[in-house]
Motif scaffolding. Structure first.
Motif, PDB file in Angstrom:
ATOM      1  N   ALA A 178      12.736 -66.514  -8.359  1.00 41.20           N
ATOM      2  CA  ALA A 178      11.637 -67.383  -7.930  1.00 41.20           C
ATOM      3  C   ALA A 178      12.066 -68.836  -7.797  1.00 41.20           C
ATOM      4  O   ALA A 178      11.584 -69.563  -6.917  1.00 41.20           O
ATOM      5  N   ASP A 179      12.983 -69.276  -8.669  1.00 39.19           N
ATOM      6  CA  ASP A 179      13.420 -70.666  -8.638  1.00 39.19           C
ATOM      7  C   ASP A 179      14.618 -70.897  -7.729  1.00 39.19           C
ATOM      8  O   ASP A 179      15.036 -72.047  -7.534  1.00 39.19           O
ATOM      9  N   GLY A 180      15.197 -69.825  -7.199  1.00 37.68           N
ATOM     10  CA  GLY A 180      16.344 -69.976  -6.311  1.00 37.68           C
ATOM     11  C   GLY A 180      17.630 -70.334  -7.020  1.00 37.68           C
ATOM     12  O   GLY A 180      18.611 -70.743  -6.377  1.00 37.68           O
ATOM     13  N   ASN A 181      17.657 -70.189  -8.360  1.00 37.35           N
ATOM     14  CA  ASN A 181      18.865 -70.535  -9.108  1.00 37.35           C
ATOM     15  C   ASN A 181      19.485 -69.330  -9.813  1.00 37.35           C
ATOM     16  O   ASN A 181      20.366 -69.468 -10.660  1.00 37.35           O
ATOM     17  N   GLY A 182      19.022 -68.133  -9.485  1.00 37.79           N
ATOM     18  CA  GLY A 182      19.563 -66.922 -10.079  1.00 37.79           C
ATOM     19  C   GLY A 182      19.415 -65.738  -9.144  1.00 37.79           C
ATOM     20  O   GLY A 182      18.713 -65.808  -8.127  1.00 37.79           O
ATOM     21  N   LEU A 183      20.106 -64.668  -9.473  1.00 35.23           N
ATOM     22  CA  LEU A 183      20.054 -63.442  -8.677  1.00 35.23           C
ATOM     23  C   LEU A 183      19.389 -62.338  -9.493  1.00 35.23           C
ATOM     24  O   LEU A 183      19.628 -62.216 -10.701  1.00 35.23           O
ATOM     25  N   PRO A 218      17.737 -64.580   0.035  1.00 36.76           N
ATOM     26  CA  PRO A 218      18.781 -65.557  -0.284  1.00 36.76           C
ATOM     27  C   PRO A 218      19.389 -66.235   0.940  1.00 36.76           C
ATOM     28  O   PRO A 218      19.856 -67.367   0.854  1.00 36.76           O
ATOM     29  N   LEU A 219      19.396 -65.557   2.076  1.00 36.62           N
ATOM     30  CA  LEU A 219      20.032 -66.119   3.267  1.00 36.62           C
ATOM     31  C   LEU A 219      19.030 -66.932   4.077  1.00 36.62           C
ATOM     32  O   LEU A 219      17.839 -66.605   4.104  1.00 36.62           O
ATOM     33  N   PRO A 220      19.503 -67.983   4.753  1.00 34.32           N
ATOM     34  CA  PRO A 220      18.600 -68.819   5.556  1.00 34.32           C
ATOM     35  C   PRO A 220      17.834 -68.000   6.591  1.00 34.32           C
ATOM     36  O   PRO A 220      18.389 -67.072   7.199  1.00 34.32           O
ATOM     37  N   GLU A 221      16.582 -68.333   6.785  1.00 32.19           N
ATOM     38  CA  GLU A 221      15.742 -67.620   7.740  1.00 32.19           C
ATOM     39  C   GLU A 221      16.341 -67.716   9.144  1.00 32.19           C
ATOM     40  O   GLU A 221      16.805 -68.777   9.569  1.00 32.19           O
ATOM     41  N   PRO A 253      25.474 -71.253  -4.645  1.00 31.65           N
ATOM     42  CA  PRO A 253      26.149 -70.063  -5.200  1.00 31.65           C
ATOM     43  C   PRO A 253      25.305 -68.806  -5.069  1.00 31.65           C
ATOM     44  O   PRO A 253      25.846 -67.702  -4.939  1.00 31.65           O
ATOM     45  N   ILE A 254      23.992 -68.963  -5.087  1.00 29.78           N
ATOM     46  CA  ILE A 254      23.092 -67.810  -4.981  1.00 29.78           C
ATOM     47  C   ILE A 254      23.202 -67.186  -3.596  1.00 29.78           C
ATOM     48  O   ILE A 254      23.196 -65.958  -3.446  1.00 29.78           O
ATOM     49  N   VAL A 255      23.321 -68.035  -2.579  1.00 30.25           N
ATOM     50  CA  VAL A 255      23.465 -67.532  -1.212  1.00 30.25           C
ATOM     51  C   VAL A 255      24.759 -66.726  -1.078  1.00 30.25           C
ATOM     52  O   VAL A 255      24.769 -65.597  -0.579  1.00 30.25           O
ATOM     53  N   ASP A 286      28.582 -77.571   0.215  1.00 34.69           N
ATOM     54  CA  ASP A 286      29.475 -78.569  -0.383  1.00 34.69           C
ATOM     55  C   ASP A 286      30.787 -78.013  -0.916  1.00 34.69           C
ATOM     56  O   ASP A 286      31.805 -78.703  -0.881  1.00 34.69           O
ATOM     57  N   SER A 287      30.778 -76.795  -1.413  1.00 38.74           N
ATOM     58  CA  SER A 287      31.961 -76.383  -2.182  1.00 38.74           C
ATOM     59  C   SER A 287      32.492 -74.979  -1.911  1.00 38.74           C
ATOM     60  O   SER A 287      33.528 -74.614  -2.479  1.00 38.74           O
ATOM     61  N   PHE A 288      31.845 -74.188  -1.067  1.00 38.90           N
ATOM     62  CA  PHE A 288      32.302 -72.812  -0.858  1.00 38.90           C
ATOM     63  C   PHE A 288      33.065 -72.712   0.460  1.00 38.90           C
ATOM     64  O   PHE A 288      32.467 -72.648   1.536  1.00 38.90           O
TER      65      PHE A 288
END
Length: 320
Positions: A178-183, A218-221, A253-255, A286-288
């Motif tokens: 729900a918060d977009g910070n976990g899987l 998780p992936l952009p619409e 990282p979630i994506v 930024d980092s992947f």
């Protein structure tokens, strides 16, 4: 007598080694994949292909795939009214162009033809991927999804009797919480056509998003899958440019690991590389880095109960 015995032993050893050498050369390096007489599956037949320039070897194999056989047990995979009008090889990717009659083939015949052609050509060391075009347009499936680059792994192990049969499997997919910070791992039972790879099935369901309203896609619409193939344990996922659209409600990282962890549920996949329209330059956000191979990482996974608790607390906070 000792000298004679020594010479006899030497001659015997030489005979053994040369015999082994003949046995290795008798094993054909290449095969042509044909259709069986019932046109229900592809069958391989040894083919004496002379080593030479890759372009010459491609031309020879294409000619063989379009030439009638002398056997009643198998037949050429490319029908007589279908012609290969052009082809080109670029960076291990072979592009084949067919005339309009290709699109008139029955669906089962088309899949078998495609499987036979791809399996035959990827035997060449300089050909790793094959892509089909009808006229100037890339080949698409019945839902107008571009099929894209193909490898031997793009087809079921025994294409034919199982083609277009419906199978059922359980996917393990990782969606954003729900918060977009976990899987959150979700089991989803799906029915699918047997000629669709599990990799493609997983990516299509990730792109559709979750059925649970407490989870997020998780992936952009608007992201579309261009191609997905697996070679030597590495799964190569190609997405279109919409993947670069930023949705900061979902942490980066979630994506990435929604894709990596979902695909790693397949036992034959140990690493995943993600590209945008085939390009691996640059980074995601930024980092992947896109040119990196990513391995399974469950550090971001939370339980479904934890996610429901967070979602309930958020709803309470929003209530006036």
């Amino acid at each position: 007598m000792k000298k004679i015995a020594g010479w006899l032993s030497f001659i015997l050893l030489v005979s053994l080694f040369t015999g082994c050498g003949r046995q290795e050369t008798d094993d054909p390096a290449y095969h042509i994949y044909y259709l069986n007489k019932e046109k229900t599956k592809v069958v391989e037949q040894p083919y004496d292909l002379k080593e030479g320039k890759t372009e010459d070897m491609i031309a020879t194999l294409l000619d063989a795939l379009c030439t009638n056989t002398d056997s009643v047990e198998y037949q050429k995979p490319v029908p007589g009214d279908v012609t290969i009008t052009d082809w080109s090889l670029e960076s291990n990717q072979l592009f084949l162009y067919f005339n309009d009659n290709y699109s008139k083939m029955q669906s089962t015949d088309e899949v078998l033809c495609r499987a036979a052609v791809v399996k035959t050509l990827v035997q060449l060391p300089d050909v790793k991927y094959v892509s089909f075009y009808v006229g100037d347009a890339p080949l698409a499936d019945s839902r107008d999804n571009v099929i894209g680059l193909m490898t031997e792994e793009s087809f079921v192990e025994n294409p034919g009797k199982q083609i277009n049969s419906i199978q059922t499997t359980t996917l393990h997919l990782y969606y954003a919480n729900a918060d977009g910070n976990g899987l959150v791992e979700c089991e989803k039972e799906v029915q699918y056509s047997s000629n669709i790879s599990l990799e493609k099935l997983i990516m299509e369901n990730l792109l559709k998003g979750p059925d649970d309203k407490n989870l997020k896609a998780p992936l952009p619409e608007g992201t579309n899958l261009v191609n997905v193939t697996t070679t030597n344990g590495t799964c190569y996922v190609t997405l279109d440019e919409a993947f670069l659209n930023q949705n900061y409600e979902i942490q980066e990282p979630i994506v990435i690991y929604s894709i990596v962890d979902s695909l790693s549920e397949i036992s034959t996949i140990s690493k995943v590389q993600i590209s945008v329209n085939g390009k691996t330059s640059g980074v995601y956000r930024d980092s992947f880095a896109l040119d990196q191979l990513y391995e399974r990482n469950l550090d971001y996974v939370v339980s479904a109960d934890e996610n429901e608790t967070v979602s309930t607390e958020a709803q309470i906070e929003e209530t006036p």
